[in-house]
Design a protein around this motif. Structure first.
Motif, PDB file in Angstrom:
ATOM      1  N   ASP A   1      44.206 -27.317  62.819  1.00 14.62           N
ATOM      2  CA  ASP A   1      43.220 -26.328  63.245  1.00 14.62           C
ATOM      3  C   ASP A   1      42.935 -25.386  62.087  1.00 14.62           C
ATOM      4  O   ASP A   1      43.828 -25.072  61.287  1.00 14.62           O
ATOM      5  N   GLY A   2      41.710 -24.898  62.010  1.00 13.24           N
ATOM      6  CA  GLY A   2      41.375 -23.953  60.957  1.00 13.24           C
ATOM      7  C   GLY A   2      39.921 -23.544  61.010  1.00 13.24           C
ATOM      8  O   GLY A   2      39.211 -23.836  61.970  1.00 13.24           O
ATOM      9  N   LYS A   3      39.490 -22.875  59.946  1.00 15.84           N
ATOM     10  CA  LYS A   3      38.125 -22.369  59.841  1.00 15.84           C
ATOM     11  C   LYS A   3      37.479 -22.926  58.578  1.00 15.84           C
ATOM     12  O   LYS A   3      38.081 -22.893  57.503  1.00 15.84           O
ATOM     13  N   VAL A   4      36.256 -23.440  58.708  1.00 20.36           N
ATOM     14  CA  VAL A   4      35.510 -23.942  57.555  1.00 20.36           C
ATOM     15  C   VAL A   4      35.077 -22.731  56.722  1.00 20.36           C
ATOM     16  O   VAL A   4      34.325 -21.889  57.196  1.00 20.36           O
ATOM     17  N   VAL A   5      35.593 -22.645  55.500  1.00 20.21           N
ATOM     18  CA  VAL A   5      35.271 -21.510  54.631  1.00 20.21           C
ATOM     19  C   VAL A   5      34.355 -21.908  53.482  1.00 20.21           C
ATOM     20  O   VAL A   5      33.879 -21.035  52.749  1.00 20.21           O
ATOM     21  N   GLY A   6      34.117 -23.196  53.318  1.00 17.17           N
ATOM     22  CA  GLY A   6      33.219 -23.621  52.260  1.00 17.17           C
ATOM     23  C   GLY A   6      32.721 -25.029  52.444  1.00 17.17           C
ATOM     24  O   GLY A   6      33.439 -25.892  52.944  1.00 17.17           O
TER      25      GLY A   6
ATOM     26  N   VAL B   1      34.264 -30.225  51.958  1.00 18.04           N
ATOM     27  CA  VAL B   1      34.524 -29.262  53.030  1.00 18.04           C
ATOM     28  C   VAL B   1      35.877 -28.609  52.749  1.00 18.04           C
ATOM     29  O   VAL B   1      36.860 -29.312  52.504  1.00 18.04           O
ATOM     30  N   ILE B   2      35.911 -27.279  52.815  1.00 18.53           N
ATOM     31  CA  ILE B   2      37.144 -26.526  52.604  1.00 18.53           C
ATOM     32  C   ILE B   2      37.496 -25.826  53.908  1.00 18.53           C
ATOM     33  O   ILE B   2      36.679 -25.076  54.460  1.00 18.53           O
ATOM     34  N   ILE B   3      38.716 -26.082  54.402  1.00 19.95           N
ATOM     35  CA  ILE B   3      39.173 -25.477  55.656  1.00 19.95           C
ATOM     36  C   ILE B   3      40.367 -24.583  55.360  1.00 19.95           C
ATOM     37  O   ILE B   3      41.298 -24.985  54.665  1.00 19.95           O
ATOM     38  N   GLN B   4      40.333 -23.370  55.918  1.00 24.45           N
ATOM     39  CA  GLN B   4      41.443 -22.428  55.771  1.00 24.45           C
ATOM     40  C   GLN B   4      42.347 -22.525  56.986  1.00 24.45           C
ATOM     41  O   GLN B   4      41.891 -22.533  58.125  1.00 24.45           O
ATOM     42  N   HIS B   5      43.656 -22.608  56.698  1.00 24.98           N
ATOM     43  CA  HIS B   5      44.702 -22.637  57.724  1.00 24.98           C
ATOM     44  C   HIS B   5      45.672 -21.514  57.367  1.00 24.98           C
ATOM     45  O   HIS B   5      46.680 -21.768  56.706  1.00 24.98           O
TER      46      HIS B   5
ATOM     47  N   SER C   1      36.848 -34.109  50.083  1.00 26.40           N
ATOM     48  CA  SER C   1      35.658 -34.382  49.289  1.00 26.40           C
ATOM     49  C   SER C   1      35.391 -35.878  49.229  1.00 26.40           C
ATOM     50  O   SER C   1      36.171 -36.681  49.720  1.00 26.40           O
ATOM     51  N   LYS C   2      34.272 -36.206  48.598  1.00 25.08           N
ATOM     52  CA  LYS C   2      33.703 -37.549  48.575  1.00 25.08           C
ATOM     53  C   LYS C   2      33.187 -37.901  49.974  1.00 25.08           C
ATOM     54  O   LYS C   2      33.470 -38.955  50.526  1.00 25.08           O
ATOM     55  N   LEU C   3      32.417 -36.956  50.518  1.00 19.32           N
ATOM     56  CA  LEU C   3      31.755 -37.158  51.809  1.00 19.32           C
ATOM     57  C   LEU C   3      30.268 -37.393  51.573  1.00 19.32           C
ATOM     58  O   LEU C   3      29.655 -36.725  50.741  1.00 19.32           O
ATOM     59  N   SER C   4      29.684 -38.330  52.310  1.00 19.10           N
ATOM     60  CA  SER C   4      28.248 -38.593  52.178  1.00 19.10           C
ATOM     61  C   SER C   4      27.433 -37.638  53.035  1.00 19.10           C
ATOM     62  O   SER C   4      26.267 -37.385  52.738  1.00 19.10           O
ATOM     63  N   ASP C   5      28.030 -37.132  54.092  1.00 21.50           N
ATOM     64  CA  ASP C   5      27.382 -36.104  54.906  1.00 21.50           C
ATOM     65  C   ASP C   5      28.462 -35.237  55.523  1.00 21.50           C
ATOM     66  O   ASP C   5      29.624 -35.606  55.559  1.00 21.50           O
ATOM     67  N   VAL C   6      28.054 -34.074  55.989  1.00 20.55           N
ATOM     68  CA  VAL C   6      28.977 -33.103  56.577  1.00 20.55           C
ATOM     69  C   VAL C   6      28.461 -32.753  57.965  1.00 20.55           C
ATOM     70  O   VAL C   6      27.271 -32.507  58.142  1.00 20.55           O
ATOM     71  N   THR C   7      29.365 -32.734  58.955  1.00 22.03           N
ATOM     72  CA  THR C   7      28.962 -32.478  60.342  1.00 22.03           C
ATOM     73  C   THR C   7      29.477 -31.141  60.873  1.00 22.03           C
ATOM     74  O   THR C   7      29.398 -30.894  62.067  1.00 22.03           O
ATOM     75  N   VAL C   8      30.016 -30.305  59.980  1.00 25.94           N
ATOM     76  CA  VAL C   8      30.480 -28.969  60.362  1.00 25.94           C
ATOM     77  C   VAL C   8      29.716 -27.945  59.532  1.00 25.94           C
ATOM     78  O   VAL C   8      29.053 -28.292  58.555  1.00 25.94           O
ATOM     79  N   LYS C   9      29.835 -26.674  59.926  1.00 29.98           N
ATOM     80  CA  LYS C   9      29.137 -25.594  59.227  1.00 29.98           C
ATOM     81  C   LYS C   9      30.131 -24.536  58.762  1.00 29.98           C
ATOM     82  O   LYS C   9      31.186 -24.352  59.386  1.00 29.98           O
ATOM     83  N   LYS C  10      29.780 -23.844  57.700  1.00 32.30           N
ATOM     84  CA  LYS C  10      30.605 -22.753  57.195  1.00 32.30           C
ATOM     85  C   LYS C  10      30.785 -21.724  58.303  1.00 32.30           C
ATOM     86  O   LYS C  10      29.838 -21.377  59.008  1.00 32.30           O
ATOM     87  N   GLY C  11      32.029 -21.254  58.491  1.00 30.36           N
ATOM     88  CA  GLY C  11      32.349 -20.285  59.529  1.00 30.36           C
ATOM     89  C   GLY C  11      32.795 -20.913  60.843  1.00 30.36           C
ATOM     90  O   GLY C  11      33.311 -20.227  61.715  1.00 30.36           O
TER      91      GLY C  11
END
Length: 98
Positions: free
Chosen positions: A17-22, A33-37, A45-55
């Motif tokens: 569990d965490g929060k998307v910070v970047g 995608v950077i997640i803070q725990h 990294s090395k993702l072709s698409d991202v399905t989450v948003k910052k925050g």
């Protein structure tokens, strides 16, 4: 960090569990995608698409995005890093506990 070979269509999933910070794009590492725990960060990294948003709050196992395919080799590969503040850690320790 560590690289994982995957199959076409595989999703990167949050380790904890965490929060998307970047969310960033870095040539050679593609989408990231950077997640803070708490004091720790997991970097996917090395993702072709991202399905989450910052925050956004994410839960363990939640899909973050689709793993990228290297067009030269044809390999699908995810890159994972774990950080404690500004100190990089061995992600295998975190993965083996899952």
């Amino acid at each position: 960090g560590i690289d994982f070979r995957t199959e076409k269509g595989e999703k990167a999933k949050a380790l904890f569990d965490g929060k998307v910070v970047g969310i960033k794009y870095i040539p050679g590492y593609e989408q990231m995608v950077i997640i803070q725990h708490g004091d720790y960060y997991s970097v996917y990294s090395k993702l072709s698409d991202v399905t989450v948003k910052k925050g956004q709050q994410v839960t363990t196992g939640q899909a973050l995005g689709e793993v990228w395919q290297n067009q030269n080799s044809g390999i699908f590969e995810l890159h994972l890093e774990i950080w404690n503040g500004k100190s990089q850690m061995d992600p295998e320790v975190w993965i083996s506990s899952r």
